[in-house]
Scaffold this motif. Structure first.
Motif, PDB file in Angstrom:
ATOM      1  N   ASN A 152      29.316  -6.145   9.181  1.00 43.29           N
ATOM      2  CA  ASN A 152      28.555  -6.607  10.350  1.00 43.29           C
ATOM      3  C   ASN A 152      27.109  -6.878   9.973  1.00 43.29           C
ATOM      4  N   LEU A 153      26.830  -8.165   9.788  1.00 42.18           N
ATOM      5  CA  LEU A 153      25.491  -8.584   9.387  1.00 42.18           C
ATOM      6  C   LEU A 153      24.556  -8.773  10.566  1.00 42.18           C
ATOM      7  N   VAL A 154      25.087  -8.849  11.794  1.00 43.18           N
ATOM      8  CA  VAL A 154      24.211  -8.940  12.964  1.00 43.18           C
ATOM      9  C   VAL A 154      23.312  -7.713  13.036  1.00 43.18           C
ATOM     10  N   ALA A 155      23.850  -6.532  12.705  1.00 41.98           N
ATOM     11  CA  ALA A 155      23.048  -5.306  12.720  1.00 41.98           C
ATOM     12  C   ALA A 155      21.854  -5.431  11.787  1.00 41.98           C
ATOM     13  N   LYS A 156      22.072  -6.012  10.623  1.00 41.08           N
ATOM     14  CA  LYS A 156      20.999  -6.133   9.634  1.00 41.08           C
ATOM     15  C   LYS A 156      20.009  -7.234  10.032  1.00 41.08           C
ATOM     16  N   GLU A 157      20.524  -8.312  10.622  1.00 38.55           N
ATOM     17  CA  GLU A 157      19.634  -9.364  11.097  1.00 38.55           C
ATOM     18  C   GLU A 157      18.741  -8.849  12.223  1.00 38.55           C
ATOM     19  N   TYR A 158      19.313  -8.065  13.120  1.00 35.19           N
ATOM     20  CA  TYR A 158      18.511  -7.510  14.216  1.00 35.19           C
ATOM     21  C   TYR A 158      17.353  -6.688  13.666  1.00 35.19           C
ATOM     22  N   VAL A 159      17.619  -5.845  12.681  1.00 27.57           N
ATOM     23  CA  VAL A 159      16.571  -5.029  12.071  1.00 27.57           C
ATOM     24  C   VAL A 159      15.513  -5.918  11.417  1.00 27.57           C
TER      25      VAL A 159
END
Length: 465
Positions: free
Chosen positions: A364-371
């Protein structure tokens, strides 16, 4: 110097907005030379093996068209109606049709037959994801002795779950033809080894080499990341700033909660809506102080289970809005379209909470993009499913069980009242890891193993204590 040949279901290099994976693989191809091979996404009346070559920004792509029957049986069928639900622990949705399995093998054979003439003896081959499990064996059968690696972007299911697949033993045996198999997390690696050990008599050396019969395969846990610096820069772009201002103005001082996911049952969207509804009921004082923006572009619309999830979510959003909305506020904004990466960066920065709650996810790259998109002086809070691969590396997120509406409600409340100092502390820990173990780190980790070089040590978490 060895060329790198990347083989995937679809080719993403060149043109338009690209995700971090396409950017990283394109960079590797520019550095090493080589090409990216896969399906064009186009249909042909009769498969003829014709290869369409293009060169864009220094990257050579080679694509083939598939027949409608191939698309129905290989892609819509076995890949997305059999393997995808099973590997995401949804055995209730998995469909086992012999025609699907036959089409899957046929397309993998077509990939092998087509690309074999493009491979030089020193090339390194890197196969991507669950669409192409058998490709390594198909290439070996055609005399290819090159180093071939495989990376699985989705979870690997537990042994007893995988055993429900009629072709499970054959599928795992075909994977043993690769020299290196990469997984997103140690959990997925161990699930694969459990099957190889208990069903095939495999043993694992201390250095991660699996022995089954006469085969030796290196297993590595190598979590993918994002281009953190690039995404942080996007968050300060003109488009992101304009999006930020537009979103902030639209919520009129309320706290925005954002979810960004493909419209897929593995993403836990129904459970997310129910958890948010529980929050509205548990904390009536917060009702008009928050808004949930759920962005969910449709995917795989021809598959019935995806049609059902869309209908379910539309009904849930309508029910929740009908029960809780006021004249000047609706609790859920549900949007069925995609946005560019720079616009999403602006949405992430405008959001007090990033709600990433898949039921099961390889990473899940959305989590990393959000950060990566957050304002360092006033960052938002990441709420993350403990069943996402990213949770293993991101303990400073608020980790939740997405099946529990109560846990979701509690986490939303905790995030909304969290002091600024704590938000900054958590964000700094998360961002340090997102930057250190980025997509180029992932690229080096896997290609080093494939080229028999020293492999960087994978992180257990992003925080160095």
């Amino acid at each position: 110097m060895s060329r790198l040949i990347i083989i995937s279901n679809r080719v993403s290099a060149g043109g338009g907005a690209q995700g971090g994976l396409a950017v990283a693989l394109s960079a590797a191809l520019r550095e090493k030379g080589g090409l990216w091979f896969g399906w064009s996404g186009e249909q042909t009346d009769q498969f003829n093996g014709k290869i369409n070559f293009e060169r864009t920004d220094g990257v050579v792509t080679a694509t083939i068209d598939l027949e409608q029957r191939d698309i129905d049986e290989y892609y819509n069928g076995y890949a997305n109606r059999t393997l995808w639900p099973l590997f995401h622990y949804r055995i209730d949705l998995a469909e086992y049709e012999r025609s699907f399995a036959d089409g899957y093998q046929r397309v993998n054979e077509r990939f092998a037959n087509t690309i074999v003439s493009l491979i030089d003896k020193d090339d390194l081959l890197w196969v991507q994801d669950y669409h192409l499990f058998p490709l390594g064996r198909q290439l070996r059968d055609r005399g290819i002795s090159n180093r071939i690696g495989f990376f699985l972007h989705i979870p690997w299911p537990p042994r007893r779950l995988l055993a429900t697949l009629p072709e499970a033993a054959e599928l795992v045996a075909s994977l043993l033809e690769y020299d290196v198999i990469g997984f997103q997390t140690q959990e997925w690696l161990e699930s694969f080894y459990d099957y190889a050990r208990d069903e095939m008599g495999g043993t694992l050396d201390d250095d991660g080499v699996l022995h089954v019969g006469g085969r030796k395969v290196r297993l590595i846990a190598c979590p993918i990341g994002i281009d953190a610096e690039e995404f942080s820069t996007l968050a300060n772009s003109d488009t992101a700033r304009a999006t930020f201002e537009r979103v902030r103005a639209s919520v009129a001082g309320r706290s925005l909660i954002v979810g960004v996911d493909r419209l897929d049952y593995s993403k836990g969207l129904e459970e997310r809506f129910l958890g948010y509804e529980r929050f509205l009921s548990d904390h009536p004082e917060e009702r008009k102080e928050v808004t949930l923006l759920q962005i969910a572009p449709p995917s795989r619309g021809s598959v019935e289970s995806y049609q059902r999830i869309r209908s379910t979510l539309e009904g849930l959003a309508g029910r929740i809005n009908g029960a809780h909305a006021g004249l000047d506020w609706v609790p859920i904004r549900y949007v069925n379209q995609g946005y560019s990466r720079d616009a999403l960066a602006g949405v992430y920065r405008a959001s007090r909470i990033g709600l990433v709650t898949p039921l099961r996810d390889g990473m899940n790259l959305v989590a990393k993009e959000y950060v990566a998109a957050q304002n360092p002086e006033d960052p938002g809070v990441l709420i993350l499913s403990r069943f996402a691969g990213a949770a293993e590396q991101m303990p400073d997120a608020l980790l939740v069980n997405p099946h529990s509406a109560e846990e979701m409600s509690d986490a939303l409340r905790q995030a909304l009242i969290m002091p600024r100092e704590e938000r900054i502390h958590r964000w700094r820990n998360l961002m340090a890891g997102v930057q250190k173990h980025d997509v180029m780190w992932w690229l080096k980790c896997f290609t080093s193993a494939l080229a028999l070089k020293s492999v960087p040590t994978p992180p257990t978490t992003f925080v160095e204590h």
